[in-house]
Design a protein around this motif. Structure first.
Motif, mmCIF file in Angstrom:
data_model
loop_
_atom_site.group_PDB
_atom_site.id
_atom_site.type_symbol
_atom_site.label_atom_id
_atom_site.label_comp_id
_atom_site.label_asym_id
_atom_site.label_seq_id
_atom_site.Cartn_x
_atom_site.Cartn_y
_atom_site.Cartn_z
ATOM 1 N N GLN A 1 0.877 -1.155 0.000
ATOM 2 C CA GLN A 1 0.000 0.000 0.000
ATOM 3 C C GLN A 1 0.922 1.214 0.000
ATOM 4 O O GLN A 1 1.536 1.524 1.018
ATOM 5 C CB GLN A 1 -0.900 -0.015 1.238
ATOM 6 C CG GLN A 1 -1.911 -1.140 1.236
ATOM 7 C CD GLN A 1 -2.764 -1.146 2.483
ATOM 8 O OE1 GLN A 1 -2.660 -2.041 3.315
ATOM 9 N NE2 GLN A 1 -3.625 -0.151 2.612
ATOM 10 N N CYS B 1 -3.589 -0.565 -3.724
ATOM 11 C CA CYS B 1 -3.065 -1.826 -3.211
ATOM 12 C C CYS B 1 -2.502 -2.618 -4.384
ATOM 13 O O CYS B 1 -3.208 -2.852 -5.360
ATOM 14 C CB CYS B 1 -4.152 -2.626 -2.509
ATOM 15 S SG CYS B 1 -3.657 -4.306 -2.035
ATOM 16 N N CYS C 1 -5.132 -3.577 3.096
ATOM 17 C CA CYS C 1 -5.309 -4.548 2.029
ATOM 18 C C CYS C 1 -4.620 -5.839 2.461
ATOM 19 O O CYS C 1 -3.539 -5.791 3.071
ATOM 20 C CB CYS C 1 -4.679 -4.003 0.751
ATOM 21 S SG CYS C 1 -4.882 -5.043 -0.704
ATOM 22 N N THR D 1 -3.248 2.200 5.148
ATOM 23 C CA THR D 1 -3.396 3.603 4.755
ATOM 24 C C THR D 1 -4.371 4.270 5.707
ATOM 25 O O THR D 1 -5.491 3.775 5.899
ATOM 26 C CB THR D 1 -3.928 3.729 3.314
ATOM 27 O OG1 THR D 1 -3.002 3.133 2.409
ATOM 28 C CG2 THR D 1 -4.128 5.202 2.950
#
Lengths: 113, 113
Positions: B6, B23, B87, B107
């Protein structure tokens, strides 16, 4: 999806001692996973715990440091042994669900002083 | 080895603006991809998985095998979307890494009023 009860939610421990973290699932699951999240880092898999067999550890993690028990299909414990400040992390358990991905416990925030 | 990247640690947008959390992954087989979200003081929870192809809270994500990406998108961000987004990838069924989640670094999304 499965509901996981994880405890303790947090603890402050002295170096050299051990802490056992428990996860209780409200349904029977074959596989349970234990993760570690170090400060400012992402989650890293520690080991896979299957009922009736020895846990399988990922690279960098050993049974002597992180012994795992899996006495039945709804319960598992992770012990963090001989703790040092580097073990300060959030520890989480997780179980898979066929339709809902993976469910996580609320985490145990461990601080070693 | 499987890997999830990410690239953005922090992402800020204004309410009503589109948002895309990137991602990218590396895996030799057919992975299963997930987006997890962690709101403040709450446990990690599943937002999306690629095989379900559904929209949750207005978020969508499409698996692009050619670009090995699974970007998360929402056309109009809301303040309540502010959270940490991870992710994650699991290996394909029958493989040795099935069930083991590899997470990206996460994130932090902040949606300003």
């Amino acid at each position: 999806s499965a509901v996981i009860s994880q405890k303790p939610s947090r603890d402050i421990c002295q170096r050299g001692t051990s802490l056992t973290i428990q996860c209780q699932v409200d349904s029977q699951v074959t596989m349970m996973f234990w993760y570690r999240q170090q400060p400012g880092q992402s989650l890293t898999l520690i080991a896979t715990a299957n009922q009736g067999s020895e846990a399988t550890y990922e690279s960098g993690f050993v049974i002597d440091k992180f012994p795992i028990s899996r006495p039945n299909l709804t319960f598992s414990t992770l012990t963090v042994s001989n703790m040092s400040p580097e073990d300060s992390s959030i520890y989480l358990c997780s179980v898979p669900h066929r339709f809902h991905g993976y469910t996580f416990g609320s985490g145990t925030r461990l601080t070693v002083v | 080895a499987q890997r999830v990247t990410q690239p953005e640690k922090l992402l800020s947008v204004f309410k009503g603006a589109p948002v895309e959390l990137k991602c990218n992954y590396s895996y030799s087989g057919s992975p299963e991809l997930f987006w997890y979200v962690q709101y403040s003081r709450q446990r990690l929870q599943l937002l999306l998985r690629h095989i379900s192809r559904e929209s949750i809270k207005g978020f969508t994500a499409d698996l692009n095998k050619g670009e090995t990406s699974f970007h998360l998108k929402k056309p109009f961000a809301q303040e309540e979307d502010s959270a940490m987004y991870y992710c994650a990838l699991s290996g394909d069924a029958g493989g040795t890494s099935y069930g083991k989640l590899t997470f990206g670094q996460g994130t932090i999304l902040t949606v300003h009023p």
